[in-house]
Design a protein around this motif. Sequence first.
Motif, PDB file in Angstrom:
ATOM      1  N   LEU A 243       0.821  -1.212   0.000  1.00  0.00           N
ATOM      2  CA  LEU A 243       0.000   0.000   0.000  1.00  0.00           C
ATOM      3  C   LEU A 243       0.856   1.264   0.000  1.00  0.00           C
ATOM      4  O   LEU A 243       0.573   2.231  -0.729  1.00  0.00           O
ATOM      5  CB  LEU A 243      -0.921  -0.016   1.219  1.00  0.00           C
ATOM      6  CG  LEU A 243      -1.970  -1.136   1.242  1.00  0.00           C
ATOM      7  CD1 LEU A 243      -2.747  -1.099   2.553  1.00  0.00           C
ATOM      8  CD2 LEU A 243      -2.915  -1.025   0.051  1.00  0.00           C
ATOM      9  N   MET A 244       1.910   1.269   0.802  1.00  0.00           N
ATOM     10  CA  MET A 244       2.776   2.450   0.847  1.00  0.00           C
ATOM     11  C   MET A 244       3.532   2.630  -0.470  1.00  0.00           C
ATOM     12  O   MET A 244       3.760   3.753  -0.915  1.00  0.00           O
ATOM     13  CB  MET A 244       3.746   2.343   2.020  1.00  0.00           C
ATOM     14  CG  MET A 244       3.079   2.537   3.373  1.00  0.00           C
ATOM     15  SD  MET A 244       4.236   2.569   4.758  1.00  0.00           S
ATOM     16  CE  MET A 244       4.715   0.846   4.871  1.00  0.00           C
ATOM     17  N   GLY A 245       3.929   1.525  -1.085  1.00  0.00           N
ATOM     18  CA  GLY A 245       4.617   1.626  -2.371  1.00  0.00           C
ATOM     19  C   GLY A 245       3.732   2.221  -3.446  1.00  0.00           C
ATOM     20  O   GLY A 245       4.165   3.070  -4.228  1.00  0.00           O
ATOM     21  N   ILE A 246       2.469   1.793  -3.495  1.00  0.00           N
ATOM     22  CA  ILE A 246       1.519   2.354  -4.461  1.00  0.00           C
ATOM     23  C   ILE A 246       1.340   3.848  -4.236  1.00  0.00           C
ATOM     24  O   ILE A 246       1.335   4.653  -5.173  1.00  0.00           O
ATOM     25  CB  ILE A 246       0.167   1.621  -4.367  1.00  0.00           C
ATOM     26  CG1 ILE A 246       0.325   0.175  -4.858  1.00  0.00           C
ATOM     27  CG2 ILE A 246      -0.901   2.347  -5.189  1.00  0.00           C
ATOM     28  CD1 ILE A 246      -0.899  -0.684  -4.600  1.00  0.00           C
ATOM     29  N   ARG A 247       1.229   4.237  -2.967  1.00  0.00           N
ATOM     30  CA  ARG A 247       1.072   5.649  -2.640  1.00  0.00           C
ATOM     31  C   ARG A 247       2.291   6.466  -3.066  1.00  0.00           C
ATOM     32  O   ARG A 247       2.169   7.570  -3.624  1.00  0.00           O
ATOM     33  CB  ARG A 247       0.842   5.784  -1.130  1.00  0.00           C
ATOM     34  CG  ARG A 247       0.705   7.193  -0.593  1.00  0.00           C
ATOM     35  CD  ARG A 247      -0.600   7.801  -1.006  1.00  0.00           C
ATOM     36  NE  ARG A 247      -0.478   8.595  -2.213  1.00  0.00           N
ATOM     37  CZ  ARG A 247      -1.476   9.156  -2.846  1.00  0.00           C
ATOM     38  NH1 ARG A 247      -2.714   8.986  -2.418  1.00  0.00           N
ATOM     39  NH2 ARG A 247      -1.277   9.881  -3.924  1.00  0.00           N
ATOM     40  N   LEU A 248       3.491   5.929  -2.850  1.00  0.00           N
ATOM     41  CA  LEU A 248       4.721   6.632  -3.234  1.00  0.00           C
ATOM     42  C   LEU A 248       4.816   6.786  -4.748  1.00  0.00           C
ATOM     43  O   LEU A 248       5.271   7.820  -5.245  1.00  0.00           O
ATOM     44  CB  LEU A 248       5.942   5.886  -2.688  1.00  0.00           C
ATOM     45  CG  LEU A 248       6.170   5.996  -1.176  1.00  0.00           C
ATOM     46  CD1 LEU A 248       7.240   5.021  -0.728  1.00  0.00           C
ATOM     47  CD2 LEU A 248       6.553   7.418  -0.797  1.00  0.00           C
ATOM     48  N   ILE A 249       4.419   5.765  -5.476  1.00  0.00           N
ATOM     49  CA  ILE A 249       4.452   5.854  -6.939  1.00  0.00           C
ATOM     50  C   ILE A 249       3.536   6.959  -7.423  1.00  0.00           C
ATOM     51  O   ILE A 249       3.936   7.793  -8.263  1.00  0.00           O
ATOM     52  CB  ILE A 249       4.045   4.508  -7.571  1.00  0.00           C
ATOM     53  CG1 ILE A 249       5.126   3.453  -7.316  1.00  0.00           C
ATOM     54  CG2 ILE A 249       3.817   4.663  -9.076  1.00  0.00           C
ATOM     55  CD1 ILE A 249       4.727   2.050  -7.714  1.00  0.00           C
ATOM     56  N   PHE A 250       2.325   7.014  -6.895  1.00  0.00           N
ATOM     57  CA  PHE A 250       1.400   8.068  -7.287  1.00  0.00           C
ATOM     58  C   PHE A 250       1.929   9.452  -6.920  1.00  0.00           C
ATOM     59  O   PHE A 250       1.811  10.409  -7.676  1.00  0.00           O
ATOM     60  CB  PHE A 250       0.021   7.842  -6.672  1.00  0.00           C
ATOM     61  CG  PHE A 250      -0.819   6.855  -7.417  1.00  0.00           C
ATOM     62  CD1 PHE A 250      -1.292   7.131  -8.696  1.00  0.00           C
ATOM     63  CD2 PHE A 250      -1.132   5.617  -6.865  1.00  0.00           C
ATOM     64  CE1 PHE A 250      -2.067   6.220  -9.394  1.00  0.00           C
ATOM     65  CE2 PHE A 250      -1.899   4.693  -7.548  1.00  0.00           C
ATOM     66  CZ  PHE A 250      -2.377   4.995  -8.823  1.00  0.00           C
ATOM     67  N   ASN A 251       2.529   9.550  -5.725  1.00  0.00           N
ATOM     68  CA  ASN A 251       3.099  10.835  -5.316  1.00  0.00           C
ATOM     69  C   ASN A 251       4.203  11.283  -6.258  1.00  0.00           C
ATOM     70  O   ASN A 251       4.274  12.452  -6.653  1.00  0.00           O
ATOM     71  CB  ASN A 251       3.674  10.726  -3.894  1.00  0.00           C
ATOM     72  CG  ASN A 251       2.608  10.750  -2.830  1.00  0.00           C
ATOM     73  OD1 ASN A 251       1.423  10.930  -3.125  1.00  0.00           O
ATOM     74  ND2 ASN A 251       2.994  10.528  -1.591  1.00  0.00           N
ATOM     75  N   GLY A 252       5.074  10.349  -6.628  1.00  0.00           N
ATOM     76  CA  GLY A 252       6.190  10.697  -7.514  1.00  0.00           C
ATOM     77  C   GLY A 252       5.722  11.088  -8.901  1.00  0.00           C
ATOM     78  O   GLY A 252       6.212  12.053  -9.495  1.00  0.00           O
ATOM     79  N   LEU A 253       4.735  10.384  -9.451  1.00  0.00           N
ATOM     80  CA  LEU A 253       4.235  10.689 -10.783  1.00  0.00           C
ATOM     81  C   LEU A 253       3.493  12.006 -10.821  1.00  0.00           C
ATOM     82  O   LEU A 253       3.464  12.679 -11.852  1.00  0.00           O
ATOM     83  CB  LEU A 253       3.303   9.555 -11.252  1.00  0.00           C
ATOM     84  CG  LEU A 253       3.976   8.197 -11.520  1.00  0.00           C
ATOM     85  CD1 LEU A 253       2.935   7.154 -11.875  1.00  0.00           C
ATOM     86  CD2 LEU A 253       5.025   8.308 -12.630  1.00  0.00           C
ATOM     87  N   ALA A 254       2.887  12.360  -9.685  1.00  0.00           N
ATOM     88  CA  ALA A 254       2.115  13.612  -9.634  1.00  0.00           C
ATOM     89  C   ALA A 254       2.996  14.838  -9.386  1.00  0.00           C
ATOM     90  O   ALA A 254       2.521  15.970  -9.513  1.00  0.00           O
ATOM     91  CB  ALA A 254       1.059  13.520  -8.533  1.00  0.00           C
ATOM     92  N   ALA A 255       4.241  14.607  -9.010  1.00  0.00           N
ATOM     93  CA  ALA A 255       5.134  15.726  -8.652  1.00  0.00           C
ATOM     94  C   ALA A 255       5.548  16.521  -9.888  1.00  0.00           C
ATOM     95  O   ALA A 255       5.612  15.990 -10.985  1.00  0.00           O
ATOM     96  CB  ALA A 255       6.348  15.200  -7.939  1.00  0.00           C
TER      97      ALA A 255
END
Length: 255
Positions: A243-255
């Motif tokens: 779950l945390m990995g999915i959240r980090l991926i979304f955060n990075g792509l949205a940056a």
Amino acid sequence: MSAWSDIFQITDPGYVALVGLIFLGAAIIKGFLGIGLPAAAMAFLTLLMPPTEAIPLLWLSILGTNSLQFARAPKKWDIAKEYWLFALAIVVCIFVTSMFIADYPTALLTVAIGIAMVLFSLNLLLGIKLRIGPGRGWQAVFGVISGTLGGISSIWSPTVAMYMVARDVDKERFIGATGFLFLCGVLPLGAGQIVAGVLTFPVFLQSVFVLMVVLVGYRIGELLRSHVSQKLFRKAVLIAFLLMGIRLIFNGLAA
């Protein structure tokens, strides 16, 4: 909001409360799993502030929770003797990489860490285990990777957990060993962030408020952990990383 510098004037109580809730939840995960405070916190803090502000805010909480975690671990000296090379590699790499934290492409790194966490957790949830022997060389390799990621992002739990899970470390040993390895990396992380100019005195004061919230959440997580079997514990670690990995991926792509 710049650097959360107005926290003590409470100009935006809702903002401060939201940050507090993020750290409370991350601390519960940390107390329950023994890992995951920086990763869980960063997954949501980056929605509110730049990573260079969020990362130093974590420093005191990482120090406090891992001091408690390792202090309660049995056979501390045995843990230190077994994982000294792992710890040394983390210390050196965290200090060197954290000195230049303001210059790294944080979004790209966040995506890379997230992908690694997702692949790791999916592989182990599906029954595929990494082949890692007892040799010191494996500790050095994982220590270098962990320290490099930790110095740049303050998140070095995924690769430490990869090693521990692959070695089939039991629950209590897992908690003690990860606490030792995380604690060893905290001081060089802080030193490097001071050199980089991101861990300032105002940020340190803000982190004191964060630490008070984190200690409450950490204790809640500890109480929950005492009622969970080792099998469920292992699954909880892997699901949390997914779950945390999915959240980090979304955060990075949205940056």
